[in-house]
Design a protein around this motif. Structure first.
Motif, PDB file in Angstrom:
ATOM      1  N   UNK A 187      42.338  32.418  47.196  1.00 49.82           N
ATOM      2  CA  UNK A 187      42.860  33.784  47.244  1.00 49.82           C
ATOM      3  C   UNK A 187      43.898  33.983  46.149  1.00 49.82           C
ATOM      4  N   UNK A 188      44.016  35.219  45.704  1.00 50.82           N
ATOM      5  CA  UNK A 188      45.042  35.536  44.714  1.00 50.82           C
ATOM      6  C   UNK A 188      46.416  35.396  45.361  1.00 50.82           C
ATOM      7  N   UNK A 189      47.422  35.286  44.515  1.00 48.93           N
ATOM      8  CA  UNK A 189      48.792  35.194  45.016  1.00 48.93           C
ATOM      9  C   UNK A 189      49.138  36.429  45.848  1.00 48.93           C
ATOM     10  N   UNK A 190      48.720  37.600  45.385  1.00 49.07           N
ATOM     11  CA  UNK A 190      49.000  38.850  46.114  1.00 49.07           C
ATOM     12  C   UNK A 190      48.311  38.848  47.480  1.00 49.07           C
ATOM     13  N   UNK A 191      47.069  38.381  47.536  1.00 49.47           N
ATOM     14  CA  UNK A 191      46.355  38.328  48.814  1.00 49.47           C
ATOM     15  C   UNK A 191      47.017  37.342  49.771  1.00 49.47           C
ATOM     16  N   UNK A 192      47.430  36.195  49.252  1.00 47.78           N
ATOM     17  CA  UNK A 192      48.117  35.215  50.107  1.00 47.78           C
ATOM     18  C   UNK A 192      49.418  35.759  50.646  1.00 47.78           C
ATOM     19  N   UNK A 193      50.145  36.493  49.793  1.00 52.65           N
ATOM     20  CA  UNK A 193      51.415  37.070  50.225  1.00 52.65           C
ATOM     21  C   UNK A 193      51.184  38.069  51.354  1.00 52.65           C
ATOM     22  N   UNK A 194      50.156  38.895  51.220  1.00 50.03           N
ATOM     23  CA  UNK A 194      49.849  39.865  52.275  1.00 50.03           C
ATOM     24  C   UNK A 194      49.508  39.139  53.572  1.00 50.03           C
ATOM     25  N   UNK A 195      48.682  38.111  53.497  1.00 51.39           N
ATOM     26  CA  UNK A 195      48.310  37.375  54.707  1.00 51.39           C
ATOM     27  C   UNK A 195      49.507  36.646  55.298  1.00 51.39           C
ATOM     28  N   UNK A 196      50.366  36.113  54.447  1.00 51.47           N
ATOM     29  CA  UNK A 196      51.571  35.415  54.923  1.00 51.47           C
ATOM     30  C   UNK A 196      52.481  36.384  55.668  1.00 51.47           C
ATOM     31  N   UNK A 197      52.677  37.574  55.089  1.00 52.23           N
ATOM     32  CA  UNK A 197      53.526  38.560  55.756  1.00 52.23           C
ATOM     33  C   UNK A 197      52.856  39.089  57.023  1.00 52.23           C
ATOM     34  N   UNK A 198      51.547  39.288  56.976  1.00 50.49           N
ATOM     35  CA  UNK A 198      50.839  39.717  58.186  1.00 50.49           C
ATOM     36  C   UNK A 198      50.996  38.709  59.311  1.00 50.49           C
ATOM     37  N   UNK A 199      50.886  37.427  58.965  1.00 53.89           N
ATOM     38  CA  UNK A 199      51.071  36.377  59.970  1.00 53.89           C
ATOM     39  C   UNK A 199      52.507  36.365  60.483  1.00 53.89           C
ATOM     40  N   UNK A 200      53.473  36.527  59.576  1.00 51.20           N
ATOM     41  CA  UNK A 200      54.881  36.553  59.987  1.00 51.20           C
ATOM     42  C   UNK A 200      55.148  37.729  60.919  1.00 51.20           C
ATOM     43  N   UNK A 201      54.609  38.904  60.579  1.00 54.70           N
ATOM     44  CA  UNK A 201      54.790  40.074  61.445  1.00 54.70           C
ATOM     45  C   UNK A 201      54.174  39.831  62.820  1.00 54.70           C
ATOM     46  N   UNK A 202      53.008  39.183  62.840  1.00 49.65           N
ATOM     47  CA  UNK A 202      52.360  38.889  64.120  1.00 49.65           C
ATOM     48  C   UNK A 202      53.200  37.934  64.955  1.00 49.65           C
ATOM     49  N   UNK A 203      53.773  36.944  64.315  1.00 50.38           N
ATOM     50  CA  UNK A 203      54.603  35.983  65.034  1.00 50.38           C
ATOM     51  C   UNK A 203      55.845  36.665  65.608  1.00 50.38           C
ATOM     52  N   UNK A 204      56.471  37.521  64.811  1.00 47.44           N
ATOM     53  CA  UNK A 204      57.664  38.237  65.280  1.00 47.44           C
ATOM     54  C   UNK A 204      57.282  39.203  66.400  1.00 47.44           C
ATOM     55  N   UNK A 205      56.165  39.914  66.228  1.00 49.21           N
ATOM     56  CA  UNK A 205      55.724  40.848  67.273  1.00 49.21           C
ATOM     57  C   UNK A 205      55.483  40.120  68.587  1.00 49.21           C
ATOM     58  N   UNK A 206      54.856  38.961  68.517  1.00 49.44           N
ATOM     59  CA  UNK A 206      54.613  38.167  69.719  1.00 49.44           C
ATOM     60  C   UNK A 206      55.943  37.785  70.370  1.00 49.44           C
ATOM     61  N   UNK A 207      56.892  37.342  69.551  1.00 47.59           N
ATOM     62  CA  UNK A 207      58.208  36.991  70.084  1.00 47.59           C
ATOM     63  C   UNK A 207      58.918  38.175  70.695  1.00 47.59           C
ATOM     64  N   UNK A 208      58.826  39.325  70.040  1.00 54.40           N
ATOM     65  CA  UNK A 208      59.469  40.534  70.565  1.00 54.40           C
ATOM     66  C   UNK A 208      58.848  40.951  71.892  1.00 54.40           C
ATOM     67  N   UNK A 209      57.529  40.849  71.984  1.00 49.56           N
ATOM     68  CA  UNK A 209      56.850  41.204  73.240  1.00 49.56           C
ATOM     69  C   UNK A 209      57.281  40.307  74.383  1.00 49.56           C
ATOM     70  N   UNK A 210      57.708  39.092  74.046  1.00 51.01           N
ATOM     71  CA  UNK A 210      58.085  38.123  75.067  1.00 51.01           C
ATOM     72  C   UNK A 210      59.591  37.922  75.185  1.00 51.01           C
ATOM     73  N   UNK A 211      60.361  38.827  74.557  1.00 52.12           N
ATOM     74  CA  UNK A 211      61.808  38.795  74.699  1.00 52.12           C
ATOM     75  C   UNK A 211      62.508  37.665  73.978  1.00 52.12           C
ATOM     76  N   UNK A 212      61.857  37.053  72.987  1.00 47.66           N
ATOM     77  CA  UNK A 212      62.466  35.971  72.236  1.00 47.66           C
ATOM     78  C   UNK A 212      63.659  36.494  71.451  1.00 47.66           C
ATOM     79  N   UNK A 213      64.804  35.869  71.662  1.00 42.32           N
ATOM     80  CA  UNK A 213      66.051  36.321  71.046  1.00 42.32           C
ATOM     81  C   UNK A 213      65.986  36.315  69.519  1.00 42.32           C
ATOM     82  N   UNK A 214      65.394  35.280  68.938  1.00 41.75           N
ATOM     83  CA  UNK A 214      65.273  35.200  67.478  1.00 41.75           C
ATOM     84  C   UNK A 214      64.394  36.324  66.932  1.00 41.75           C
ATOM     85  N   UNK A 215      63.309  36.637  67.613  1.00 40.59           N
ATOM     86  CA  UNK A 215      62.400  37.699  67.163  1.00 40.59           C
ATOM     87  C   UNK A 215      63.045  39.076  67.314  1.00 40.59           C
ATOM     88  N   UNK A 216      63.878  39.229  68.323  1.00 40.49           N
ATOM     89  CA  UNK A 216      64.506  40.531  68.569  1.00 40.49           C
ATOM     90  C   UNK A 216      65.566  40.893  67.534  1.00 40.49           C
TER      91      UNK A 216
END
Length: 130
Positions: free
Chosen positions: A40-69
């Motif tokens: 994948x191009x650097x730009x595509x990897x960056x998008x996927x990396x940020x998408x994964x990070x957003x998903x991880x934070x969203x999961x934490x926020x849904x579960x009340x994780x203090x770090x994600x909040x």
């Protein structure tokens, strides 16, 4: 696209990213082979990396994780970024459903294993302002 959005719900992605290494350690001989993801191009990897990070934070926020909040709510802007930009990468790179899941899971696993979430979130959050 509806199947894509359902398959990549943030909570499901986060769970897959956290469960995959554990499952592999418990049943290494029964792990299904991961689909090959083309370079994948650097730009595509960056998008996927940020998408994964957003998903991880969203999961934490849904579960009340203090770090994600401590981050801004991922709904709706993070979810919209995830849906639109991950779909764009999928189309541009010619990835199928299994390949995009593998690429996202690999990014999420690396973020988690390397403890990089706090390091990459500021740059990723700046993408939401565009």
């Amino acid at each position: 696209m509806n199947r894509l959005l359902a398959a990549f719900a943030p909570a499901a992605l986060a769970l897959a990213a956290f469960a995959a290494p554990v499952a592999a350690q418990q049943q290494p001989s029964q792990s299904p082979p991961q689909p090959e993801v083309p370079e994948l191009s650097l730009e595509h990897r960056m998008v996927l990396r940020c998408g994964a990070a957003f998903a991880m934070v969203a999961f934490g926020q849904e579960n009340g994780n203090e770090d994600a909040l401590k981050y801004p709510p991922m709904e709706p802007r993070g979810a919209e970024f995830f849906a639109v930009e991950v779909d764009r990468v999928m189309r541009e790179a010619g990835l199928d459903d299994d390949q995009i899941v593998a690429a996202l899971s690999a990014e999420a696993d690396e973020i988690f294993q390397q403890g990089q979430l706090d390091e990459i979130m500021p740059a990723c959050l700046s993408l939401l302002d565009k």
